[in-house]
Write a protein that holds these residues in place. Structure first.
Motif, PDB file in Angstrom:
ATOM      1  N   LEU A 151     -10.275  -5.479  -3.931  1.00 58.68           N
ATOM      2  CA  LEU A 151      -9.111  -6.362  -3.897  1.00 58.68           C
ATOM      3  C   LEU A 151      -9.742  -7.720  -4.098  1.00 58.68           C
ATOM      4  O   LEU A 151      -9.166  -8.567  -4.774  1.00 58.68           O
ATOM      5  N   VAL A 160     -12.033  -0.572  -0.322  1.00 61.00           N
ATOM      6  CA  VAL A 160     -10.257  -1.390  -0.680  1.00 61.00           C
ATOM      7  C   VAL A 160     -10.672  -2.745  -0.642  1.00 61.00           C
ATOM      8  O   VAL A 160     -10.093  -3.428  -1.590  1.00 61.00           O
ATOM      9  N   THR A 161     -10.931  -3.364   0.280  1.00 66.01           N
ATOM     10  CA  THR A 161     -10.906  -4.742   0.588  1.00 66.01           C
ATOM     11  C   THR A 161     -12.020  -5.646  -0.366  1.00 66.01           C
ATOM     12  O   THR A 161     -11.540  -6.462  -1.064  1.00 66.01           O
ATOM     13  N   GLY A 196      -7.679  -3.414 -11.160  1.00 70.76           N
ATOM     14  CA  GLY A 196      -7.920  -2.646  -9.893  1.00 70.76           C
ATOM     15  C   GLY A 196      -8.921  -1.699 -10.531  1.00 70.76           C
ATOM     16  O   GLY A 196      -9.700  -1.846 -11.408  1.00 70.76           O
ATOM     17  N   ASP A 233      -0.238  -2.526  -4.720  1.00 74.06           N
ATOM     18  CA  ASP A 233      -1.553  -3.091  -4.890  1.00 74.06           C
ATOM     19  C   ASP A 233      -2.739  -1.896  -4.498  1.00 74.06           C
ATOM     20  O   ASP A 233      -3.786  -2.059  -5.253  1.00 74.06           O
ATOM     21  N   VAL A 234      -2.406  -1.192  -3.705  1.00 71.11           N
ATOM     22  CA  VAL A 234      -3.329   0.226  -3.370  1.00 71.11           C
ATOM     23  C   VAL A 234      -2.767   1.625  -3.237  1.00 71.11           C
ATOM     24  O   VAL A 234      -1.636   1.398  -2.671  1.00 71.11           O
ATOM     25  N   THR A 279      -5.207   3.202   5.868  1.00 69.27           N
ATOM     26  CA  THR A 279      -3.909   2.669   5.815  1.00 69.27           C
ATOM     27  C   THR A 279      -3.527   2.002   6.843  1.00 69.27           C
ATOM     28  O   THR A 279      -2.725   0.957   6.793  1.00 69.27           O
ATOM     29  N   VAL A 303      -5.531  -0.527  -7.224  1.00 67.00           N
ATOM     30  CA  VAL A 303      -6.784  -0.230  -6.489  1.00 67.00           C
ATOM     31  C   VAL A 303      -6.480   1.314  -6.054  1.00 67.00           C
ATOM     32  O   VAL A 303      -5.546   1.426  -5.225  1.00 67.00           O
ATOM     33  N   VAL A 322       0.861  -1.281   0.049  1.00 63.89           N
ATOM     34  CA  VAL A 322      -0.044   0.071   0.186  1.00 63.89           C
ATOM     35  C   VAL A 322       0.898   1.196   0.016  1.00 63.89           C
ATOM     36  O   VAL A 322       1.874   1.508   0.788  1.00 63.89           O
TER      37      VAL A 322
END
Length: 411
Positions: free
Chosen positions: A198, A194-195, A207, A105-106, A37, A134, A24
């Protein structure tokens, strides 16, 4: 008799880290984004917090109180992260971010809509380079509408989205909630987004761009206040600690302080009246049903306050709890963190801070396989990991020295 499955013991071989392996990049500041975060980091993700070299996240200075070089406000939302300082408006700083994003990933940011940084890190361009990324954008008022470009802090959201109109005593002024509910509401919905993204990426391989705002999250949390307004068209009034749909369900004064009574049905109300020595109250047509009690709220509260005035908080909590009536004293934080229930749940963990030493943190409130995600590292000091992160990204000593000037904070 059929055999039953044996009780399965929690698997404690590994710490609870369901997002281990996720990376992240945190370009946000203040509370909503950093809380997202931090939660991702609590769940096992690697989080790199990017801050400006001059001062970093503003909450580092939101004090007193301070603990070490930083305000306790900053320490509340930034554990389990590493910090690197970059000037995001410089080409060199932007290049470092792109190296971070290459395998991320984020990305979480809360750039003001229309700002130069919002244009520099535009999702359409980022998506073309990093299709699995994402991106969560958090704003004050959302992506559309006449207020979309307005900046906003938590109190602005609480005022503009109605929370302050619902908070406070009936005859008193509007009051903000004790917690930063605008920021924290947006953070929790952002975390869900966010989750979820994913999970969807596991199916699609791509994403996506997510947005939420302090304003939208407050509307979502209105719940019964909103549906009540939709049904009646009437502006709700402030009720202090009272509930709009249940009575008695609020704080009441005793001889030495306040405590809460939470009666959710007519049977509990009859039990309350009997325990208080006034069973006839439960037969009074004004109070016999919850519908009637809501209409006659003031009359009933006057009766209850007269009955409760002679006993202490401890007395009423003991007597009413023994009768099965939901009650609780109103605790201060000193009592909460000295409470055996808090200790039993393991909600407070300690971690070593480079300047403070042992630092207490309120842990993530979800258990996995019977284990709570661990607090692995303290909130970083400003730029604490700049040098090691740049080295991991492939920068040599000459380039690192170029990126970090002589007055750079400790690395």
């Amino acid at each position: 008799m059929p055999e039953t499955d044996p009780v399965r013991e929690p698997d404690r071989a590994q710490p609870a880290s369901p997002l281990a392996g996720m990376k992240v990049v945190d370009l946000s500041k203040i509370l909503a984004g950093p809380y997202v975060t931090m939660s991702l980091a609590d769940l096992g993700a690697e989080v790199v917090k990017v801050e400006h070299p001059e001062g970093g996240d503003p909450t580092r200075q939101w004090g007193p109180p301070f603990n070490g070089p930083d305000a306790t406000y900053y320490l509340a939302a930034n554990r389990n992260k590493r910090s690197i300082t970059l000037d995001l408006k410089s080409e060199a700083g932007q290049e470092v971010v792109h190296r971070l994003l290459a395998d991320a990933d984020v990305l979480v940011e809360n750039f003001r809509p229309g700002s130069s940084l919002a244009r520099i890190f535009d999702y359409e361009e980022l998506s073309a380079r990093y299709p699995r990324l994402v991106l969560l954008h958090i704003s004050a008022f959302g992506e559309l509408g006449p207020l979309r470009d307005e900046p906003g802090y938590d109190m602005v959201a609480q005022a503009s989205a109605g929370l302050m109109s619902l908070t406070g005593e009936p005859a008193g002024p509007p009051v903000k909630a004790g917690y930063a509910m605008g920021d924290l509401g947006a953070a929790l919905f952002g975390l869900i987004g966010v989750t979820s993204a994913l999970v969807e990426r596991e199916r699609t391989g791509r994403g996506q761009y997510l947005t939420t705002s302090l304003y939208e999250s407050q509307l979502a949390l209105h719940i019964n206040w909103a549906t009540g307004y939709f049904a009646t068209g009437e502006r709700p009034a402030r009720l202090g600690s009272g509930h709009p749909s249940l009575v008695p369900y609020q704080a009441y004064p005793a001889a030495d302080g306040h405590f809460v009574i939470a009666v959710g049905n007519d049977g509990l109300f009859r039990r309350l009246c009997t325990t208080l020595g006034s069973p006839a109250l439960a037969d009074d047509p004004r109070f016999a049903t919850n519908r009637a009690r809501v209409v006659h709220r003031d009359e009933l509260n006057a009766e209850l306050m007269a009955l409760l005035a002679s006993g202490t908080v401890a007395h009423w909590c003991e007597v009413l709890k023994a009768a099965g009536v939901p009650v609780a004293p109103i605790r201060g934080l000193d009592e909460v963190y000295d409470c055996p229930q808090t200790e039993a749940l393991g909600m407070v963990q300690k971690v070593d801070h480079p300047d403070v030493g042992p630092l207490q943190q309120v842990a993530f409130p979800v258990n996995f396989r019977g284990e709570r995600p661990p607090v692995r590292s303290a909130p970083p000091t400003l730029g604490q990991h700049s040098r090691e992160i740049l080295a991991e990204l492939g920068y040599g000593e000459t380039d690192i020295a170029r990126l970090l000037d002589d007055t750079h904070p400790r690395t």
